[in-house]
Scaffold this motif. Structure first.
Motif, PDB file in Angstrom:
ATOM      1  N   ILE A  76       5.744  10.454  18.186  1.00 57.42           N
ATOM      2  CA  ILE A  76       5.566  10.130  16.766  1.00 57.42           C
ATOM      3  C   ILE A  76       5.773  11.348  15.895  1.00 57.42           C
ATOM      4  N   LEU A  77       6.534  12.311  16.413  1.00 61.75           N
ATOM      5  CA  LEU A  77       6.773  13.542  15.646  1.00 61.75           C
ATOM      6  C   LEU A  77       7.365  13.249  14.288  1.00 61.75           C
ATOM      7  N   ASP A  78       8.209  12.256  14.220  1.00 63.72           N
ATOM      8  CA  ASP A  78       8.919  12.023  12.971  1.00 63.72           C
ATOM      9  C   ASP A  78       8.223  11.018  12.066  1.00 63.72           C
ATOM     10  N   ASN A  79       7.126  10.436  12.549  1.00 63.91           N
ATOM     11  CA  ASN A  79       6.454   9.470  11.701  1.00 63.91           C
ATOM     12  C   ASN A  79       5.587  10.191  10.680  1.00 63.91           C
ATOM     13  N   SER A  80       5.479   9.553   9.545  1.00 69.67           N
ATOM     14  CA  SER A  80       4.673  10.180   8.504  1.00 69.67           C
ATOM     15  C   SER A  80       4.129   9.085   7.601  1.00 69.67           C
ATOM     16  N   GLY A  81       3.198   9.463   6.755  1.00 67.75           N
ATOM     17  CA  GLY A  81       2.695   8.536   5.742  1.00 67.75           C
ATOM     18  C   GLY A  81       2.036   7.311   6.345  1.00 67.75           C
ATOM     19  N   TYR A  82       2.344   6.180   5.785  1.00 72.13           N
ATOM     20  CA  TYR A  82       1.740   4.909   6.171  1.00 72.13           C
ATOM     21  C   TYR A  82       1.929   4.653   7.663  1.00 72.13           C
ATOM     22  N   ASP A  83       3.147   4.913   8.146  1.00 74.24           N
ATOM     23  CA  ASP A  83       3.444   4.647   9.547  1.00 74.24           C
ATOM     24  C   ASP A  83       2.546   5.457  10.459  1.00 74.24           C
ATOM     25  N   LEU A  84       2.438   6.734  10.162  1.00 72.51           N
ATOM     26  CA  LEU A  84       1.619   7.605  10.993  1.00 72.51           C
ATOM     27  C   LEU A  84       0.178   7.126  10.968  1.00 72.51           C
ATOM     28  N   GLY A  85      -0.283   6.751   9.773  1.00 73.55           N
ATOM     29  CA  GLY A  85      -1.648   6.244   9.645  1.00 73.55           C
ATOM     30  C   GLY A  85      -1.871   5.060  10.558  1.00 73.55           C
ATOM     31  N   LEU A  86      -0.932   4.126  10.549  1.00 79.14           N
ATOM     32  CA  LEU A  86      -1.072   2.945  11.388  1.00 79.14           C
ATOM     33  C   LEU A  86      -1.139   3.327  12.854  1.00 79.14           C
ATOM     34  N   ILE A  87      -0.254   4.242  13.239  1.00 73.60           N
ATOM     35  CA  ILE A  87      -0.211   4.606  14.652  1.00 73.60           C
ATOM     36  C   ILE A  87      -1.521   5.262  15.073  1.00 73.60           C
ATOM     37  N   LEU A  88      -2.021   6.155  14.220  1.00 75.78           N
ATOM     38  CA  LEU A  88      -3.277   6.829  14.557  1.00 75.78           C
ATOM     39  C   LEU A  88      -4.413   5.823  14.642  1.00 75.78           C
ATOM     40  N   TYR A  89      -4.415   4.902  13.716  1.00 76.28           N
ATOM     41  CA  TYR A  89      -5.464   3.893  13.746  1.00 76.28           C
ATOM     42  C   TYR A  89      -5.324   3.014  14.987  1.00 76.28           C
ATOM     43  N   GLY A  90      -4.085   2.820  15.399  1.00 76.94           N
ATOM     44  CA  GLY A  90      -3.837   2.040  16.608  1.00 76.94           C
ATOM     45  C   GLY A  90      -4.549   2.635  17.807  1.00 76.94           C
ATOM     46  N   ILE A  93       0.815  -1.223   0.000  1.00 76.74           N
ATOM     47  CA  ILE A  93       0.000   0.000   0.000  1.00 76.74           C
ATOM     48  C   ILE A  93       0.841   1.262   0.000  1.00 76.74           C
ATOM     49  N   ALA A  94       1.839   1.275   0.895  1.00 79.12           N
ATOM     50  CA  ALA A  94       2.526   2.539   1.162  1.00 79.12           C
ATOM     51  C   ALA A  94       3.148   3.112  -0.096  1.00 79.12           C
ATOM     52  N   SER A  95       3.131   4.400  -0.118  1.00 79.61           N
ATOM     53  CA  SER A  95       3.668   5.090  -1.284  1.00 79.61           C
ATOM     54  C   SER A  95       5.178   4.915  -1.337  1.00 79.61           C
ATOM     55  N   ARG A  96       5.717   4.792  -2.543  1.00 76.23           N
ATOM     56  CA  ARG A  96       7.160   4.631  -2.699  1.00 76.23           C
ATOM     57  C   ARG A  96       7.900   5.950  -2.576  1.00 76.23           C
ATOM     58  N   GLN A  97       7.116   7.007  -2.455  1.00 77.79           N
ATOM     59  CA  GLN A  97       7.736   8.331  -2.458  1.00 77.79           C
ATOM     60  C   GLN A  97       8.314   8.613  -1.071  1.00 77.79           C
ATOM     61  N   VAL A  98       9.623   8.591  -0.999  1.00 76.71           N
ATOM     62  CA  VAL A  98      10.271   8.714   0.304  1.00 76.71           C
ATOM     63  C   VAL A  98      11.247   9.875   0.296  1.00 76.71           C
ATOM     64  N   THR A  99      11.155  10.701   1.328  1.00 73.91           N
ATOM     65  CA  THR A  99      12.105  11.807   1.470  1.00 73.91           C
ATOM     66  C   THR A  99      12.954  11.525   2.709  1.00 73.91           C
ATOM     67  N   VAL A 100      14.230  11.862   2.607  1.00 73.76           N
ATOM     68  CA  VAL A 100      15.084  11.679   3.769  1.00 73.76           C
ATOM     69  C   VAL A 100      15.587  13.027   4.234  1.00 73.76           C
ATOM     70  N   GLY A 101      15.449  13.310   5.496  1.00 77.51           N
ATOM     71  CA  GLY A 101      15.890  14.593   6.016  1.00 77.51           C
ATOM     72  C   GLY A 101      16.360  14.464   7.434  1.00 77.51           C
ATOM     73  N   PRO A 102      16.692  15.592   8.018  1.00 79.03           N
ATOM     74  CA  PRO A 102      17.103  15.524   9.413  1.00 79.03           C
ATOM     75  C   PRO A 102      15.905  15.283  10.318  1.00 79.03           C
ATOM     76  N   THR A 103      16.224  14.879  11.528  1.00 76.98           N
ATOM     77  CA  THR A 103      15.172  14.664  12.525  1.00 76.98           C
ATOM     78  C   THR A 103      14.487  15.979  12.839  1.00 76.98           C
ATOM     79  N   TRP A 104      13.192  15.897  13.072  1.00 74.65           N
ATOM     80  CA  TRP A 104      12.427  17.095  13.443  1.00 74.65           C
ATOM     81  C   TRP A 104      12.934  17.601  14.775  1.00 74.65           C
TER      82      TRP A 104
END
Lengths: 209, 667, 304, 475
Positions: C208-222, B538-549
């Motif tokens: 979960i500040l750094d989670n995004s996309g699919y991962d974040l979705g899963l966590i929220l659904y959790g 499912i997950a999108s293949r579009q991945v960005t890499v950056g520094p930690t927030w």
């Protein structure tokens, strides 16, 4: 007679306690030797002649003459001061020695057997403990030797009490006397006097933990 | 067989000292394998029902030395053999990083071999005197193993601390054995049973206490644990691994053996063990969390796990006392399975810590970080072991803890002391929670994030030969976690011994539950796998890499990271009363302050109270008598006079007082 | 039939957070988003691309999957009335608790994986609170197993109400504790405020500040799933065995609805605690659960 | 044979005093060892047959003479090693060996003598010959040590003599006219208890100087410290046995009388105090030799505990005595090598011995485990039995106290030993470490192996000897 001699012997112990000078010590020891000669003569008169002669010669020659002279020689040779330098006051010493004699007396009284001549026992024990007391409270190394000689005298008195039955023990006691005196005094004259400046036991306190 | 065992041990010792330094490790491995095969052969037979028994003639002193191997010993032998083998396989590689002289190497390997042999002996021998000999050889060789890096004073200190404490353990065991021997005139272990049957309950209980403390020191029950947190960090990692994994279990074995031989007092002994174990488990983990030294942390966790094993033993004993087969089975099986489990994951943790140490040359957690990128496999092993030690499914730690939980829960239902048992349940739950806190900290700070300290050398993963034993251990951990029902059936025979009858009920129920757990665990694994695949789909293949927030702070600085101390800060505040906290802090001075440095150390209050304080006072007391040998002849003479005078005077005085009392009475 | 509880919980999970948000909106005088809105957000985030920190490793990516898997696994144990869950055996609540702990473990280490100071903070708090909350759960389950003599969810729940009416009182108290546990586990008011955006004061959200996309979705659904799961557990206290499905299913949804509304009400009217007061607050619930235990002891007469 | 032995030893000793030839010295040493060995064999064969009126080799004497003849071989070997490494004048060597022969011979004679007076004479002889050994190095400190040793020993020997006189008082009018132990033992019940008590007290106190027990152990420590290490080995083992024999023989007499319980109390008090003193000083002492000397005090204390407790304790005590006599010389010999490597007796200066001399380091390691009686050391067996006898006779508190003190001793001893073995020494010049060949450690290995063997698997002959040595004591 024996009783008188032995009582005089005991008095000499008290006198020893208040003696100040080394020379007095030597005199007392010589005097005790002479006393012991008298005691031995009366007590051992029944034993075989060679034994008797040996014992008597030993007491008069070694105890009364040779050893005191030798000590005198050592004092002169090593320039030892004349004071005996006790740790405790003479008054106190007299009290202690008196207590020792009294203690021996009471101890002897506690003995129930009648066959033991208590006077020998009292004198011997007093002499033993006085000798030990002298060793403990005097400062000079040489006084230690003299204290030891007092003990030897006491032992001699005790051995005389059984001497007529087992002369062998008297002989062994004399052997001890000669042996130890010679060795102790010999080392003293030869080695300690040369090595250590002061003739004080404080000098001999390096080996400790 | 025993003779063959001894001969092969001696032969390999000789060989180790003769061969080239590089080959010593190989020879030691061969020695361990040969000895293991010999003892395992008998052990496997014993576990399948053919107990081994033999009587050696030990001459006039020992009498007949009974060599018996029942299924309990067999279980311990198998656990020992596996762990020791993994230990030497790992240790051989580990020692490559520590160039030592040939003699040191020889001594180390010989001690290792002897240690294994002595442990085997402990499990085989049932003659008290011979047992003590084997026990002490085990302690001494372990001591030599611990002080491998003996150039450092701390290592030696820790080693001597260990040696003395294990000597105290020996003394207590000796006392117990003398007790039994005086009454029965026999050195055989069976004499303990005879004695207990004849002596009455109170005496038997007292005897049990003496033995328990003796074995408890070795096992590390609180408050006898104080040697553990010193010895483990001092030892090389593989030695820490086997010590924690196996050596302390010898104490557990001793207690189990004792429980087997004690025919009465089951309830009293059970509650006692339970109480001590609850304290042990909690205390161990509570102090583990605040440790900054990874190996010390792991050492405190060993104490915790001994507590868990103890809870199992306690509940099993209570079960026997109450006549409840399920409780007894769950308790003992849980305890014995946990012995294996702890041996596996704790040694794996120590091996991983060893790899980290070899890479960074430090054991302080706060100086590590981000190692997962350099050492992914080590990190994975550490993760597996961490999960296992926290008792999380699908790993082995969960299985044994679950068994113990089942025992406790059935005890709640069936006994009249539910309020005591519930405390154990709470403790076990708390231990689980605290372990989680501790190992998220350990794993997170060591392996995750970025390096918290400048690392000079390039960090590389260990070679495959090093990782191989770790992998084997990890596989076994997962295997037990996934297929626990197999191990339950193996444990049937050892546990039966405690119940004096073939017990099918407890075993059947447990096996059923294990079957279910196995299914559930497989389900969990499957679920994770499915979701992971789903993620890929499912997950999108579009991945960005950056520094930690960083809250708008974009430059990444490793120093901003959470450290181990800050991770447990609020926790440390809560447990403050239980520890002695020593803080060294610099003052802020001047307009432009210099770099500041703060250090916090947590010390074991029990240790300072139960070991340091008495030792200090005893030393002080003995020190007062230093005047005795003061070099003055006069004093020396005086001692004799005083001795004679007192010996004469005291009886006289006593007599006089008696007479006086007599007279007074008549008045 | 065993799947019924799973299905019902899954259905509930779609609406649960929506109801909470709706309640809060209404109470603060707004109309608020639709009940399905949070779910829509989640589904959207499942499909969009992700941003990863360069310090993270595979742990970070694996963690949400494990997290959700453990919650699903835990749900499989929840019974429905006297209807077993998908999995059930003696002592299954131990498995339940430890499975959830596994998910938590991964979430904590994932947040440490980012190397951020904030997320570490959250992780630290999460670990501490879950450690503190664990005993309360075990005490309650232990008490009920003492009361009923059984050790699995379904047996406990089906046997519970055959006792006196006091058991209903105990059940209510337990329901209350479970509700609080659910709040703590999901980091809601008054322990944590999911709406605040000051990182220093958050627990779960900051992890979960750094989670995004699919991962974040899963966590929220959790979060949704967990709420629904605890709701289902609470609902079980109100089932009396023997009810037909047409009674029990409405009861189930009723309880879930009430639970969600309660959460909304609590979040609207209470302020969050200071961070250092939280441990005391959580420990208080352990004490309350001990009260339940004492009550059970009195009931069964097993007090020593 | 005893006569031949005594005369032979005297002749050898005299020959040494005049010998200036190294080869002759070696030959004489051989001759003496052979002579001693022959004596041991002879007394073993002719047990309980009185020779020369005063000498009766009973079982205890046989055991100890055998031990002595085994110990004297490595002692002579190490003496030669000692002289090959230290500068000496020829007459010093002669004096040393002469005194050593005299010492060894008088020790054996003291074991063998069956008469109080004769025993006493030979004990006196040991003091004299030992002091010659102690004074061997002729400096201020050795002089002090010698002086103290002679002085304290002389006073003690006088005390013993007084004790003997009391015995004669005790036997007065009982129809006994000699002081043979056997006679006294047979007529023990006739003796007056009062005098017997006094004489036991004096004899015991006197012999503690030789045996190394409280109260008179003090000078012995200095002596063992100041004597050259081969002589130290004798002083710390077989010479201590002389003191033990002196006490034990008289103890046998009292064991049949009403004062038996009282003597046991005296022994017990002295024994505990000895262990206590050892514990006090093991913690403080940093001089390796003194440490070993204090360890001897500890072991004599344990032996006396065994005797005082009775029962199996008698057996254990004698066994412990034998094992200790083998173990302690091994430590002293090893100390000699340590001293040669580091040139210091202080624990502070010695370090990482494991690196410089591995065979020697192993000796030290094993010796530590053996001397502290950790199983499987043979001494563990004897200590175990001592503990057992204490337990069986109800001295539980004594047992616990002893165990605590022993733990302290092991701790203190271990700390120092492991420091010497493993911690790097300060200010130690590594460049010219003397390599010490394995052959010089061989004797230590043999002695230590003997300790293990005799403890764990004692040959039947030894067991029966020990049993007959304690056969007169009450069960």
């Amino acid at each position: 007679m024996i009783n008188i001699l032995l009582i005089v012997f005991t008095i000499s112990l008290i006198y020893l306690a208040m003696a100040n000078r080394m020379l007095t010590y030597i005199r007392i020891i010589a005097f005790q030797g002479a006393l012991l000669f008298g005691v031995a003569f009366i007590e051992l008169i029944e034993i075989s002649l060679p034994n008797l002669v040996f014992v008597l010669l030993e007491t008069i020659i070694i105890k009364a003459v040779a050893i005191p002279l030798f000590i005198k020689y050592i004092i002169d040779r090593n320039h030892i001061t004349r004071e005996a330098e006790p740790y405790v006051s003479n008054f106190f010493s007299v009290v202690i020695v008196t207590v020792i004699i009294l203690g021996s007396f009471f101890l002897a009284n506690a003995i129930t057997g009648t066959h033991v001549r208590k006077i020998f026992f009292i004198v011997a024990l007093s002499s033993l403990f006085t000798g030990l007391y002298i060793i403990i409270t005097r400062r000079k190394i040489l006084t230690h030797v003299m204290g030891f000689l007092i003990i030897e005298n006491g032992v001699f008195v005790l051995s005389l009490a059984v001497g007529s039955e087992m002369p062998m023990l008297v002989n062994i006691g004399i052997l001890l006397d000669i042996f130890v005196s010679v060795i102790l005094l010999g080392i003293f004259a030869d080695k300690i006097g040369d090595v250590f400046e002061e003739q004080d036991v404080e000098q001999l306190r390096n080996l400790k933990d | 067989m025993s003779v063959a065992f001894l001969i092969s041990t001696l032969l390999f010792i000789l060989l180790i000292s003769l061969v080239h330094p590089g080959k010593k490790g190989m020879v030691a491995v061969a020695g361990i394998i040969v000895n293991s095969v010999m003892s395992s052969w008998i052990a496997v037979a014993a576990l399948s029902g053919n107990a081994f028994s033999q009587v050696l003639n030990g001459g006039p002193v020992f009498g007949d030395i009974a060599i018996r191997l029942d299924s309990i010993s067999a279980w311990f032998i198998l656990v020992t053999n596996f762990t020791m083998l993994m230990g030497i396989l790992y240790g051989r590689q580990y020692l490559r990083h520590h160039p030592a002289r040939s003699a040191d190497m020889s001594m180390h390997y010989i001690s290792y071999l002897l240690n294994h042999a002595a442990l085997t002996g402990i499990y085989f021998i049932q003659n008290m005197l011979a047992f003590l000999c084997a026990w002490e050889i085990m302690a001494i060789t372990a001591f030599i193993l611990v002080i491998f890096e003996h150039a450092r004073m701390e290592t030696l200190k820790a080693g001597i601390n260990y040696l003395i404490q294990s000597h105290i353990s020996i003394i207590l065991l000796t006392l117990g054995f003398i007790w039994v021997y005086t009454s029965t005139g026999s050195f055989d272990f069976e004499a303990i049973r005879t004695y207990c049957l004849s002596a009455g309950k109170e005496a038997a209980l007292l005897l049990f206490l003496v033995f328990f403390v003796g074995f408890g020191i070795k096992a590390g029950f609180v408050p006898f644990h104080t040697w553990l947190p010193h010895a483990h960090p001092a030892a090389p990692s593989h030695v820490s691994g086997i010590m924690s994994g196996i050596l302390i279990k010898a104490g557990i074995y001793g207690i189990l053996r004792l429980l087997l031989l004690m025919p009465e007092n089951h309830l009293a002994m059970g509650y006692f063990i339970l109480a001590v174990s609850v304290i042990t488990g909690l205390y161990g983990v509570i102090l583990a969390i605040v440790q900054h030294n990874i190996k010390k942390l792991l050492a405190y966790h060993s104490i915790e796990n001994i507590g868990i094993i103890g809870i199992g033993m306690g509940i099993g004993t209570i079960g026997v006392g109450l006549g409840s087969p399920f409780m007894a089975f769950a308790g003992y099986a849980g305890a014995m399975l946990h012995v294996l489990n702890h041996a596996l994951f704790k040694s794996l943790l120590f091996y991983s810590a060893g790899n980290v140490y070899n890479a960074l040359h430090t054991l302080v957690i706060d100086r590590m970080g981000g190692l997962i990128r350099n050492m992914p496999r080590t990190a994975l092993f550490f993760l597996i072991a961490s999960l296992a030690i926290c008792g999380l499914p699908p790993f082995n730690g969960f299985i044994s803890e679950f068994l113990i939980y089942s025992g406790l829960l059935s005890a709640i239902g069936s006994s009249h002391t539910a309020s005591v048992i519930i405390l154990a349940v709470i403790a076990l739950a708390l231990i689980g929670g605290l372990a989680l806190l501790c190992f998220t900290k350990a794993f997170g700070i060591i392996f995750l994030g970025t390096a918290r300290h400048v690392q000079h050398a390039e960090i590389r993963e260990e070679n495959n030969a090093t990782l191989f034993p770790m992998a084997l251990t990890a596989i076994l951990i997962i295997f037990i976690g996934l297929l626990p029902q197999l191990f339950i059936s193996v444990l049937r025979r050892p546990v039966e011994l405690f119940m004096n009858m073939p017990d099918l009920e407890g075993m059947r129920v447990s096996a059923q539950i294990m079957q279910q757990i196995s299914i559930a665990v497989w389900g969990l694994v499957l679920l994770i796998a499915i979701l992971w695949l789903l993620r890929k789909a499912i997950a999108s293949r579009q991945v960005t890499v950056g520094p930690t927030w960083g809250c708008a702070y974009t430059t990444d600085s490793p120093k901003l990271q959470y450290t181990a101390s800050s991770f447990v800060r609020s926790y440390a505040k809560i447990i403050k009363p239980l520890t002695i906290t020593k803080k060294s802090k610099d003052e802020v001075l001047g307009i432009i302050p210099k770099p500041l440095h703060t250090e916090t150390h947590f010390h074991d209050k029990l240790e300072s109270g139960l070991v340091d304080w008495p030792t200090r006072n005893l030393r002080g007391f003995l020190g007062r008598f230093k005047f005795l040998q003061n070099g003055s002849v006069q004093f020396y003479v005086l001692y004799g006079v005083v001795f004679i005078a007192i010996s004469i005077a005291v009886p006289l005085i006593i007599n006089a007082v008696r007479n006086l009392a007599h007279i007074l009475k008549h008045l | 039939m065993r799947m019924i509880s799973l299905l019902l919980i899954l259905i509930t999970s779609f609406f649960f957070t929506g109801i909470i948000i709706r309640t809060k909106s209404i109470l603060s005088g707004r109309k608020g988003p639709g009940i399905m809105q949070p779910m829509k957000d989640i589904i959207r985030s499942l499909r969009i691309g992700s941003v990863y920190s360069k310090t993270t490793s595979f742990i970070f990516q694996l963690a949400p999957t494990v997290y959700i898997a453990t919650i699903l696994m835990a749900i499989l144990f929840i019974p429905f009335g006297n209807q077993r869950g998908v999995l059930s055996f003696n002592g299954d609540f131990v498995f339940f608790a430890y499975t959830l702990a596994l998910g938590k473990f991964f979430m904590i280490i994932a947040s440490l994986d980012t190397g951020s100071s904030f997320e570490g903070m959250g992780a630290s708090r999460e670990a501490l609170y879950s450690m503190l909350v664990e005993p309360a759960f075990f005490i309650i389950m232990g008490s009920f197993s003492l009361l009923t003599g059984f050790t699995s969810f379904v047996d406990i729940f089906s046997a519970m109400h055959f006792g006196s009416y006091v058991t209903y009182g105990l059940g209510a108290l337990a329901a209350f504790v479970f509700a609080i546990i659910a709040l703590i586990e999901n980091s809601r008011m008054p322990v944590d405020d999911p709406k605040t955006h000051l990182e220093l004061t958050m627990i779960h959200e900051v992890m979960i500040l750094d989670n995004s996309g699919y991962d974040l979705g899963l966590i929220l659904y959790g979060t949704n799933l967990k709420f629904a799961m605890y709701g289902a557990l609470i609902a079980n206290f109100f089932h009396t065995p023997g009810y037909e499905w047409y009674y029990s299913i409405p009861i189930f949804f009723g309880v879930q609805l009430a639970f969600a509304v309660t959460v909304g009400v609590v979040e609207s009217f209470s302020a969050r605690f200071r961070m250092n007061h939280n441990p005391q607050f959580i420990l208080m619930f352990t004490s309350i659960s001990l009260l339940i235990f004492l009550g059970v002891l009195l009931l069964t007469g097993k007090i020593i | 044979m005893i006569g031949i032995f005594l005369i032979g030893s005297l002749l050898i000793s005299l020959a040494y005093f005049f010998s200036k030839n190294h080869l002759l010295n070696v030959v004489l040493a051989f001759a003496f060892c052979l002579l001693h060995g022959a004596l041991a064999i002879d007394v073993y064969i002719h047990r309980d047959i009185t020779q020369l009126v005063y000498f009766t080799p009973d079982a205890l004497a046989v055991i100890l003479v055998c031990v002595n003849s085994i110990i004297c071989i490595p002692v002579f070997y190490h003496s030669f090693v000692y002289f090959s490494k230290h500068p000496y004048k020829p007459h010093e060597m002669g004096l040393f060996f002469g005194a050593m022969v005299l010492l060894t011979a008088s020790i054996s004679a003291a074991y063998l003598s069956n008469h109080m007076g004769i025993l006493w004479i030979f004990v006196e002889l040991t003091t004299l010959s030992a002091s010659a050994l102690i004074y061997h190095r002729r400096n201020k400190l050795t002089l002090e040590g010698t002086w103290k040793y002679i002085f304290i020993c002389s006073i003690s020997i006088t005390l013993v003599f007084i004790g003997i006189l009391f015995v004669t008082l005790a036997i007065q009018h009982k129809g006994i006219t000699d002081l043979f132990y056997t006679t006294l033992s047979e007529n023990a019940t006739l003796l007056s208890p009062f005098w017997l008590k006094l004489s036991f007290l004096f004899i015991f106190t006197g012999f503690t100087a030789k045996a190394g027990l409280v109260p008179m152990y003090t000078a012995g420590i200095d002596a063992k410290d100041k004597a050259p290490y081969p002589a130290g080995a004798i002083l710390a083992s077989v010479l201590m046995n002389v003191g033990f024999v002196g006490i034990f023989r008289f103890y046998e007499i009292t064991s049949h009388t009403e004062i038996f319980a009282w003597t046991n109390n005296i022994l017990l008090i002295s024994a505990i105090l000895s262990v206590f003193v050892a514990a006090v000083y093991m913690l403080r002492v940093k001089n390796i030799k003194r440490m070993m000397a204090y360890s001897g005090v500890e072991h004599m204390g344990i032996i006396m505990l065994g005797i005082a407790a009775g029962g199996i304790g008698y057996y254990a005590a004698i066994l412990h005595l034998i094992l200790h006599s083998f173990a302690k010389p091994a430590l002293f010999f090893q100390f000699g090598q340590i001293y040669r490597t580091y040139g210091s007796k202080s624990v502070y200066d010695v370090g990482h011995y494991f690196k410089y001399n591995i065979t020697g380091a192993l000796v030290l390691l094993f010796a530590f485990f053996i001397v502290t009686a950790m199983p499987p050391s043979g001494m563990f067996v004897s200590e175990f039995l001592v503990f057992k006898s204490l337990f069986a006779s109800g001295y539980l508190w004594v047992l616990i106290l002893t165990m605590i003190l022993l733990t302290v001793i092991i701790w203190a001893f271990g700390k120092n030993v492991f420091k010497m073995l493993f911690i790097k020494p300060v200010d130690f010049d590594e460049s010219n470490v003397t390599r010490i060949p394995f052959s010089e450690s061989l004797s230590q290995y043999i002695l230590l192996a003997l300790v293990v063997y005799l403890g764990l698997n004692p040959p039947e002959q030894l067991v029966s000897l020990i049993h007959s040595a304690i056969s007169t004591l009450p069960k």
